[in-house]
Design a protein around this motif. Sequence first.
Motif, PDB file in Angstrom:
ATOM      1  N   MET A 120      35.159  33.037  59.795  1.00  0.00           N
ATOM      2  CA  MET A 120      35.818  33.226  58.498  1.00  0.00           C
ATOM      3  C   MET A 120      34.975  34.105  57.579  1.00  0.00           C
ATOM      4  O   MET A 120      35.515  34.944  56.849  1.00  0.00           O
ATOM      5  CB  MET A 120      36.102  31.885  57.825  1.00  0.00           C
ATOM      6  CG  MET A 120      37.174  31.069  58.511  1.00  0.00           C
ATOM      7  SD  MET A 120      38.785  31.921  58.568  1.00  0.00           S
ATOM      8  CE  MET A 120      38.789  32.622  60.200  1.00  0.00           C
ATOM      9  N   TYR A 121      33.669  33.948  57.631  1.00  0.00           N
ATOM     10  CA  TYR A 121      32.788  34.801  56.833  1.00  0.00           C
ATOM     11  C   TYR A 121      32.948  36.267  57.245  1.00  0.00           C
ATOM     12  O   TYR A 121      33.100  37.151  56.406  1.00  0.00           O
ATOM     13  CB  TYR A 121      31.343  34.349  56.980  1.00  0.00           C
ATOM     14  CG  TYR A 121      30.374  35.208  56.202  1.00  0.00           C
ATOM     15  CD1 TYR A 121      30.191  35.018  54.845  1.00  0.00           C
ATOM     16  CD2 TYR A 121      29.667  36.228  56.830  1.00  0.00           C
ATOM     17  CE1 TYR A 121      29.317  35.817  54.119  1.00  0.00           C
ATOM     18  CE2 TYR A 121      28.796  37.031  56.117  1.00  0.00           C
ATOM     19  CZ  TYR A 121      28.624  36.819  54.763  1.00  0.00           C
ATOM     20  OH  TYR A 121      27.770  37.623  54.053  1.00  0.00           O
ATOM     21  N   LEU A 122      32.935  36.518  58.559  1.00  0.00           N
ATOM     22  CA  LEU A 122      33.115  37.890  59.043  1.00  0.00           C
ATOM     23  C   LEU A 122      34.484  38.433  58.664  1.00  0.00           C
ATOM     24  O   LEU A 122      34.608  39.592  58.268  1.00  0.00           O
ATOM     25  CB  LEU A 122      32.947  37.942  60.560  1.00  0.00           C
ATOM     26  CG  LEU A 122      31.525  37.958  61.059  1.00  0.00           C
ATOM     27  CD1 LEU A 122      31.509  37.907  62.572  1.00  0.00           C
ATOM     28  CD2 LEU A 122      30.801  39.203  60.581  1.00  0.00           C
ATOM     29  N   TYR A 123      35.498  37.603  58.775  1.00  0.00           N
ATOM     30  CA  TYR A 123      36.848  38.035  58.409  1.00  0.00           C
ATOM     31  C   TYR A 123      36.892  38.454  56.942  1.00  0.00           C
ATOM     32  O   TYR A 123      37.434  39.513  56.604  1.00  0.00           O
ATOM     33  CB  TYR A 123      37.844  36.913  58.686  1.00  0.00           C
ATOM     34  CG  TYR A 123      39.239  37.248  58.231  1.00  0.00           C
ATOM     35  CD1 TYR A 123      40.045  38.097  58.990  1.00  0.00           C
ATOM     36  CD2 TYR A 123      39.745  36.740  57.046  1.00  0.00           C
ATOM     37  CE1 TYR A 123      41.316  38.428  58.566  1.00  0.00           C
ATOM     38  CE2 TYR A 123      41.015  37.065  56.615  1.00  0.00           C
ATOM     39  CZ  TYR A 123      41.800  37.904  57.374  1.00  0.00           C
ATOM     40  OH  TYR A 123      43.052  38.232  56.945  1.00  0.00           O
ATOM     41  N   GLU A 183      34.397  39.447  55.067  1.00  0.00           N
ATOM     42  CA  GLU A 183      33.618  40.672  54.890  1.00  0.00           C
ATOM     43  C   GLU A 183      34.403  41.893  55.367  1.00  0.00           C
ATOM     44  O   GLU A 183      34.377  42.944  54.734  1.00  0.00           O
ATOM     45  CB  GLU A 183      32.283  40.574  55.630  1.00  0.00           C
ATOM     46  CG  GLU A 183      31.318  39.564  55.037  1.00  0.00           C
ATOM     47  CD  GLU A 183      30.954  39.890  53.590  1.00  0.00           C
ATOM     48  OE1 GLU A 183      30.510  41.021  53.333  1.00  0.00           O
ATOM     49  OE2 GLU A 183      31.144  38.998  52.729  1.00  0.00           O
ATOM     50  N   GLU A 184      35.112  41.763  56.484  1.00  0.00           N
ATOM     51  CA  GLU A 184      35.904  42.876  56.995  1.00  0.00           C
ATOM     52  C   GLU A 184      37.059  43.213  56.056  1.00  0.00           C
ATOM     53  O   GLU A 184      37.414  44.371  55.891  1.00  0.00           O
ATOM     54  CB  GLU A 184      36.425  42.552  58.394  1.00  0.00           C
ATOM     55  CG  GLU A 184      35.323  42.574  59.443  1.00  0.00           C
ATOM     56  CD  GLU A 184      35.802  42.095  60.800  1.00  0.00           C
ATOM     57  OE1 GLU A 184      36.936  41.614  60.927  1.00  0.00           O
ATOM     58  OE2 GLU A 184      34.998  42.204  61.746  1.00  0.00           O
ATOM     59  N   GLN A 185      37.638  42.191  55.428  1.00  0.00           N
ATOM     60  CA  GLN A 185      38.723  42.424  54.486  1.00  0.00           C
ATOM     61  C   GLN A 185      38.228  43.211  53.265  1.00  0.00           C
ATOM     62  O   GLN A 185      38.969  44.018  52.723  1.00  0.00           O
ATOM     63  CB  GLN A 185      39.347  41.099  54.045  1.00  0.00           C
ATOM     64  CG  GLN A 185      40.093  40.391  55.154  1.00  0.00           C
ATOM     65  CD  GLN A 185      41.159  41.269  55.793  1.00  0.00           C
ATOM     66  OE1 GLN A 185      42.033  41.789  55.114  1.00  0.00           O
ATOM     67  NE2 GLN A 185      41.072  41.442  57.091  1.00  0.00           N
ATOM     68  N   LYS A 186      37.010  42.994  52.858  1.00  0.00           N
ATOM     69  CA  LYS A 186      36.441  43.740  51.732  1.00  0.00           C
ATOM     70  C   LYS A 186      36.349  45.218  52.068  1.00  0.00           C
ATOM     71  O   LYS A 186      36.569  46.081  51.215  1.00  0.00           O
ATOM     72  CB  LYS A 186      35.043  43.211  51.381  1.00  0.00           C
ATOM     73  CG  LYS A 186      35.048  41.849  50.766  1.00  0.00           C
ATOM     74  CD  LYS A 186      33.623  41.395  50.531  1.00  0.00           C
ATOM     75  CE  LYS A 186      33.547  39.960  50.084  1.00  0.00           C
ATOM     76  NZ  LYS A 186      32.155  39.498  49.949  1.00  0.00           N
ATOM     77  N   VAL A 187      36.026  45.534  53.317  1.00  0.00           N
ATOM     78  CA  VAL A 187      35.887  46.925  53.753  1.00  0.00           C
ATOM     79  C   VAL A 187      37.269  47.567  53.875  1.00  0.00           C
ATOM     80  O   VAL A 187      37.438  48.724  53.491  1.00  0.00           O
ATOM     81  CB  VAL A 187      35.146  46.997  55.109  1.00  0.00           C
ATOM     82  CG1 VAL A 187      35.159  48.411  55.670  1.00  0.00           C
ATOM     83  CG2 VAL A 187      33.731  46.483  54.955  1.00  0.00           C
ATOM     84  N   VAL A 188      38.229  46.834  54.380  1.00  0.00           N
ATOM     85  CA  VAL A 188      39.574  47.364  54.595  1.00  0.00           C
ATOM     86  C   VAL A 188      40.254  47.650  53.259  1.00  0.00           C
ATOM     87  O   VAL A 188      40.951  48.647  53.107  1.00  0.00           O
ATOM     88  CB  VAL A 188      40.429  46.387  55.425  1.00  0.00           C
ATOM     89  CG1 VAL A 188      41.874  46.829  55.483  1.00  0.00           C
ATOM     90  CG2 VAL A 188      39.846  46.263  56.833  1.00  0.00           C
ATOM     91  N   HIS A 189      40.038  46.792  52.271  1.00  0.00           N
ATOM     92  CA  HIS A 189      40.717  46.943  50.975  1.00  0.00           C
ATOM     93  C   HIS A 189      39.872  47.592  49.981  1.00  0.00           C
ATOM     94  O   HIS A 189      39.062  47.969  49.631  1.00  0.00           O
ATOM     95  CB  HIS A 189      41.186  45.590  50.447  1.00  0.00           C
ATOM     96  CG  HIS A 189      42.156  44.921  51.348  1.00  0.00           C
ATOM     97  ND1 HIS A 189      43.267  45.554  51.868  1.00  0.00           N
ATOM     98  CD2 HIS A 189      42.187  43.674  51.852  1.00  0.00           C
ATOM     99  CE1 HIS A 189      43.930  44.709  52.628  1.00  0.00           C
ATOM    100  NE2 HIS A 189      43.302  43.562  52.641  1.00  0.00           N
ATOM    101  N   ASP A 197      26.103  41.888  59.579  1.00  0.00           N
ATOM    102  CA  ASP A 197      27.421  41.666  60.176  1.00  0.00           C
ATOM    103  C   ASP A 197      27.460  42.028  61.655  1.00  0.00           C
ATOM    104  O   ASP A 197      28.070  41.321  62.450  1.00  0.00           O
ATOM    105  CB  ASP A 197      28.497  42.464  59.432  1.00  0.00           C
ATOM    106  CG  ASP A 197      28.841  41.849  58.091  1.00  0.00           C
ATOM    107  OD1 ASP A 197      28.435  40.694  57.837  1.00  0.00           O
ATOM    108  OD2 ASP A 197      29.518  42.514  57.301  1.00  0.00           O
ATOM    109  N   ILE A 198      26.824  43.118  62.030  1.00  0.00           N
ATOM    110  CA  ILE A 198      26.864  43.529  63.439  1.00  0.00           C
ATOM    111  C   ILE A 198      26.212  42.473  64.324  1.00  0.00           C
ATOM    112  O   ILE A 198      26.671  42.211  65.435  1.00  0.00           O
ATOM    113  CB  ILE A 198      26.220  44.927  63.651  1.00  0.00           C
ATOM    114  CG1 ILE A 198      26.467  45.438  65.073  1.00  0.00           C
ATOM    115  CG2 ILE A 198      24.732  44.914  63.356  1.00  0.00           C
ATOM    116  CD1 ILE A 198      27.898  45.780  65.369  1.00  0.00           C
ATOM    117  N   LEU A 199      25.181  41.823  63.827  1.00  0.00           N
ATOM    118  CA  LEU A 199      24.533  40.766  64.599  1.00  0.00           C
ATOM    119  C   LEU A 199      25.456  39.555  64.717  1.00  0.00           C
ATOM    120  O   LEU A 199      25.598  38.978  65.795  1.00  0.00           O
ATOM    121  CB  LEU A 199      23.211  40.375  63.940  1.00  0.00           C
ATOM    122  CG  LEU A 199      22.368  39.324  64.642  1.00  0.00           C
ATOM    123  CD1 LEU A 199      22.096  39.718  66.088  1.00  0.00           C
ATOM    124  CD2 LEU A 199      21.064  39.117  63.902  1.00  0.00           C
TER     125      LEU A 199
END
Length: 60
Positions: free
Chosen positions: A49-52, A54-60, A8-10
């Motif tokens: 959209m993929y990053l979004y 993935e970030e939603q998985k971390v937030v929730h 993800d960072i890349l």
Amino acid sequence: MPNNKPPDILKKTWLDIYYSQQKPENNQAQCVVESRVLANFQSVYEAEMYLYQEEQKVVH
């Protein structure tokens, strides 16, 4: 979409470069980054959209 996604960072770095280097003198760097993003996704939008997601998985 390929199964082997880059970290993800890349992907975030690629998108940061893609959007921040919209200057003629940085055109070569932007083209390289765009080719790397498109090698892993069908479009820059798909990468976003993929990053979004993935970030939603971390937030929730």
